[in-house]
Motif scaffolding. Structure first.
Motif, PDB file in Angstrom:
ATOM      1  N   UNK A  23       1.196   7.553  10.907  1.00  0.00           N
ATOM      2  CA  UNK A  23       1.423   8.235   9.632  1.00  0.00           C
ATOM      3  C   UNK A  23       2.111   7.267   8.681  1.00  0.00           C
ATOM      4  N   UNK A  24       2.302   7.691   7.446  1.00  0.00           N
ATOM      5  CA  UNK A  24       2.859   6.802   6.430  1.00  0.00           C
ATOM      6  C   UNK A  24       4.262   6.328   6.790  1.00  0.00           C
ATOM      7  N   UNK A  25       5.110   7.242   7.237  1.00  0.00           N
ATOM      8  CA  UNK A  25       6.485   6.872   7.567  1.00  0.00           C
ATOM      9  C   UNK A  25       6.541   5.830   8.669  1.00  0.00           C
ATOM     10  N   UNK A  26       5.646   5.942   9.635  1.00  0.00           N
ATOM     11  CA  UNK A  26       5.623   4.964  10.726  1.00  0.00           C
ATOM     12  C   UNK A  26       5.125   3.598  10.252  1.00  0.00           C
ATOM     13  N   UNK A  27       4.236   3.593   9.254  1.00  0.00           N
ATOM     14  CA  UNK A  27       3.819   2.311   8.661  1.00  0.00           C
ATOM     15  C   UNK A  27       5.020   1.653   7.977  1.00  0.00           C
ATOM     16  N   UNK A  28       5.770   2.452   7.235  1.00  0.00           N
ATOM     17  CA  UNK A  28       6.971   1.923   6.581  1.00  0.00           C
ATOM     18  C   UNK A  28       7.949   1.369   7.616  1.00  0.00           C
ATOM     19  N   UNK A  29       8.105   2.088   8.727  1.00  0.00           N
ATOM     20  CA  UNK A  29       9.008   1.633   9.796  1.00  0.00           C
ATOM     21  C   UNK A  29       8.545   0.286  10.357  1.00  0.00           C
ATOM     22  N   UNK A  30       7.232   0.124  10.526  1.00  0.00           N
ATOM     23  CA  UNK A  30       6.684  -1.142  11.038  1.00  0.00           C
ATOM     24  C   UNK A  30       7.037  -2.296  10.116  1.00  0.00           C
ATOM     25  N   UNK A  31       6.872  -2.070   8.825  1.00  0.00           N
ATOM     26  CA  UNK A  31       7.162  -3.116   7.835  1.00  0.00           C
ATOM     27  C   UNK A  31       8.641  -3.474   7.850  1.00  0.00           C
ATOM     28  N   UNK A  32       9.491  -2.472   7.902  1.00  0.00           N
ATOM     29  CA  UNK A  32      10.937  -2.717   7.926  1.00  0.00           C
ATOM     30  C   UNK A  32      11.354  -3.425   9.217  1.00  0.00           C
ATOM     31  N   UNK A  33      10.705  -3.078  10.320  1.00  0.00           N
ATOM     32  CA  UNK A  33      11.002  -3.711  11.606  1.00  0.00           C
ATOM     33  C   UNK A  33      10.676  -5.203  11.573  1.00  0.00           C
ATOM     34  N   UNK A  34       9.462  -5.523  11.094  1.00  0.00           N
ATOM     35  CA  UNK A  34       9.044  -6.935  11.003  1.00  0.00           C
ATOM     36  C   UNK A  34       9.925  -7.676   9.994  1.00  0.00           C
ATOM     37  N   UNK A  35      10.258  -7.012   8.892  1.00  0.00           N
ATOM     38  CA  UNK A  35      11.106  -7.629   7.875  1.00  0.00           C
ATOM     39  C   UNK A  35      12.465  -8.013   8.430  1.00  0.00           C
ATOM     40  N   UNK A  36      13.065  -7.120   9.199  1.00  0.00           N
ATOM     41  CA  UNK A  36      14.377  -7.411   9.788  1.00  0.00           C
ATOM     42  C   UNK A  36      14.289  -8.562  10.782  1.00  0.00           C
ATOM     43  N   UNK A  37      13.259  -8.543  11.613  1.00  0.00           N
ATOM     44  CA  UNK A  37      13.092  -9.586  12.630  1.00  0.00           C
ATOM     45  C   UNK A  37      12.865 -10.958  12.021  1.00  0.00           C
ATOM     46  N   UNK A  38      12.197 -10.976  10.859  1.00  0.00           N
ATOM     47  CA  UNK A  38      11.844 -12.250  10.218  1.00  0.00           C
ATOM     48  C   UNK A  38      12.845 -12.689   9.157  1.00  0.00           C
ATOM     49  N   UNK A  39      13.923 -11.921   8.984  1.00  0.00           N
ATOM     50  CA  UNK A  39      14.929 -12.287   7.981  1.00  0.00           C
ATOM     51  C   UNK A  39      14.497 -11.984   6.567  1.00  0.00           C
ATOM     52  N   UNK A  40      13.605 -11.007   6.409  1.00  0.00           N
ATOM     53  CA  UNK A  40      13.092 -10.644   5.086  1.00  0.00           C
ATOM     54  C   UNK A  40      13.291  -9.148   4.831  1.00  0.00           C
ATOM     55  N   UNK A  41      14.475  -8.664   5.134  1.00  0.00           N
ATOM     56  CA  UNK A  41      14.763  -7.237   4.991  1.00  0.00           C
ATOM     57  C   UNK A  41      14.599  -6.762   3.558  1.00  0.00           C
ATOM     58  N   UNK A  42      15.109  -7.540   2.610  1.00  0.00           N
ATOM     59  CA  UNK A  42      15.029  -7.140   1.205  1.00  0.00           C
ATOM     60  C   UNK A  42      13.576  -7.038   0.746  1.00  0.00           C
ATOM     61  N   UNK A  43      12.767  -8.038   1.090  1.00  0.00           N
ATOM     62  CA  UNK A  43      11.346  -8.003   0.707  1.00  0.00           C
ATOM     63  C   UNK A  43      10.642  -6.805   1.345  1.00  0.00           C
ATOM     64  N   UNK A  44      11.005  -6.497   2.583  1.00  0.00           N
ATOM     65  CA  UNK A  44      10.398  -5.367   3.273  1.00  0.00           C
ATOM     66  C   UNK A  44      10.748  -4.062   2.571  1.00  0.00           C
ATOM     67  N   UNK A  45      12.000  -3.926   2.176  1.00  0.00           N
ATOM     68  CA  UNK A  45      12.427  -2.715   1.471  1.00  0.00           C
ATOM     69  C   UNK A  45      11.715  -2.576   0.131  1.00  0.00           C
ATOM     70  N   UNK A  46      11.555  -3.708  -0.573  1.00  0.00           N
ATOM     71  CA  UNK A  46      10.859  -3.691  -1.864  1.00  0.00           C
ATOM     72  C   UNK A  46       9.380  -3.337  -1.672  1.00  0.00           C
ATOM     73  N   UNK A  47       8.775  -3.874  -0.611  1.00  0.00           N
ATOM     74  CA  UNK A  47       7.365  -3.590  -0.325  1.00  0.00           C
ATOM     75  C   UNK A  47       7.167  -2.102  -0.032  1.00  0.00           C
ATOM     76  N   UNK A  48       8.027  -1.547   0.797  1.00  0.00           N
ATOM     77  CA  UNK A  48       7.936  -0.124   1.141  1.00  0.00           C
ATOM     78  C   UNK A  48       8.143   0.749  -0.095  1.00  0.00           C
ATOM     79  N   UNK A  49       9.116   0.376  -0.921  1.00  0.00           N
ATOM     80  CA  UNK A  49       9.386   1.141  -2.149  1.00  0.00           C
ATOM     81  C   UNK A  49       8.166   1.141  -3.062  1.00  0.00           C
ATOM     82  N   UNK A  50       7.493   0.000  -3.162  1.00  0.00           N
ATOM     83  CA  UNK A  50       6.287  -0.102  -3.993  1.00  0.00           C
ATOM     84  C   UNK A  50       5.152   0.745  -3.440  1.00  0.00           C
ATOM     85  N   UNK A  51       5.016   0.774  -2.116  1.00  0.00           N
ATOM     86  CA  UNK A  51       3.966   1.575  -1.488  1.00  0.00           C
ATOM     87  C   UNK A  51       4.221   3.067  -1.715  1.00  0.00           C
TER      88      UNK A  51
END
Length: 321
Positions: free
Chosen positions: A155-183
């Motif tokens: 579902x959509x929320x789980x897609x957002x969770x995936x993006x935030x998970x990868x963002x945190x692991x890769x040191x790109x938390x801010x970009x991940x949050x911005x990407x999710x907000x845009x989606x």
């Protein structure tokens, strides 16, 4: 007069010295600020990320070399600006175009030797295949590689969770949050456009061609997508990805038929329009049969919202002109 000139000269020297001090002080502030920012960035690691299997994955430093075992993971990494860091992808990866230049590490079965030879700091695995690859993933972990199992988003929320998970692991938390907000913003815009639709169109989605036609039923991401855009999925009474009976689908008389297999079947729309027994179906009579990009509507990554818009445009072209 000479004394006056001497006094003025002395004042100029004092002013110059003060200005120099102020400049050095400002420069020192900037340097300190940069040092603090650098230290803060460095302090973000090591990080501990809870993966899809509820395991704590510790990542010592910002990954410089990433291997992705799933196309959706790869798309997330690229959307976070990590294209250069990605050094290996699966045989199924096809987006963005840059992935064609990356080393291939296998498809259903991953090439462990190849992955290890690429010396990754981080391997992005996937919950959908983690069980079948359990021994291989353990071997990667034993080799000292951080392995993150990303959730199989439904579902959509789980897609957002995936993006935030990868963002945190890769040191790109801010970009991940911005990407999710845009989606989320884009999805809200689509919802607003379809909110005023009173006459829902009946939709039949084919994810495989005749004679064995499969369609998304309840508890599938695509069913949620259709519901989101105010469309009626005629196979919603089925569960999961179900094989359908053609006679039953004809009786449902869909207004729109969507196919998702145009990437491997030639002329899918023409095949449906010329299918025997379907001549009186509204979608066929009105030629409302559309093939949509399978990756955009089934791949649980950053482009999934574009996929929602693709569905909306195909079903309600009068609303999405």
């Amino acid at each position: 007069m000479k004394k006056l000139y001497s006094l003025l000269f002395a004042l100029m020297l004092i002013v110059g010295a003060l200005a120099g001090c102020a400049e050095k002080k400002e420069q020192s502030k900037e340097e300190n600020k940069t040092n603090v920012e650098t230290k803060t960035e460095q302090a973000a690691f090591p990080v501990t990320v809870k993966d899809a299997l509820n395991q704590d994955v510790v990542i010592d430093k910002k990954p410089e070399r990433i291997v992705s075992l799933m196309p959706s993971n790869t798309e997330i990494a690229y959307a976070l600006g990590l294209g250069k860091e990605v050094v290996g992808v699966s045989d199924f990866d096809n987006y963005p175009e840059d992935v064609t230049k990356k080393e291939k590490i296998g498809g259903q079965e991953i090439n462990l030797e190849k992955i290890i030879s690429l010396k990754p700091n981080l391997v992005l695995a996937h919950a959908s295949s983690a069980h079948n690859s359990e021994a291989g993933l353990k071997q990667l972990k034993d080799a000292g590689i951080s392995v993150l199992i990303v959730n199989d988003a439904q579902n959509f929320d789980q897609v957002y969770d995936s993006i935030l998970m990868v963002g945190k692991a890769a040191g790109e938390t801010k970009k991940a949050e911005e990407l999710v907000a845009g989606m989320k913003k884009k999805l809200d815009e689509i919802k607003t456009k379809v909110a005023g639709i009173k006459d829902k169109k009946k939709v039949f989605v084919e994810v495989s061609p005749a004679p064995d036609i499969y369609s998304p039923g309840n508890n599938t991401f695509m069913n949620e997508m259709l519901t989101t855009i105010n469309a009626e999925n005629i196979t919603a009474d089925l569960d999961g990805w179900a094989k359908v009976d053609q006679e039953a689908m004809i009786k449902h008389n869909p207004d729109v038929i969507l196919t998702t297999y145009g990437y491997y079947v030639k002329n899918p729309v023409e095949q449906v329009l010329s299918r025997k027994g379907w001549e009186n179906v509204t979608a066929v009579k009105n030629k409302q049969v559309i093939d949509v990009d399978s990756d955009r509507v089934t791949r649980s990554g950053p482009r999934i919202i574009e996929g929602v818009e693709d569905l909306a445009k195909a079903i309600y072209p009068e609303v999405f002109k």
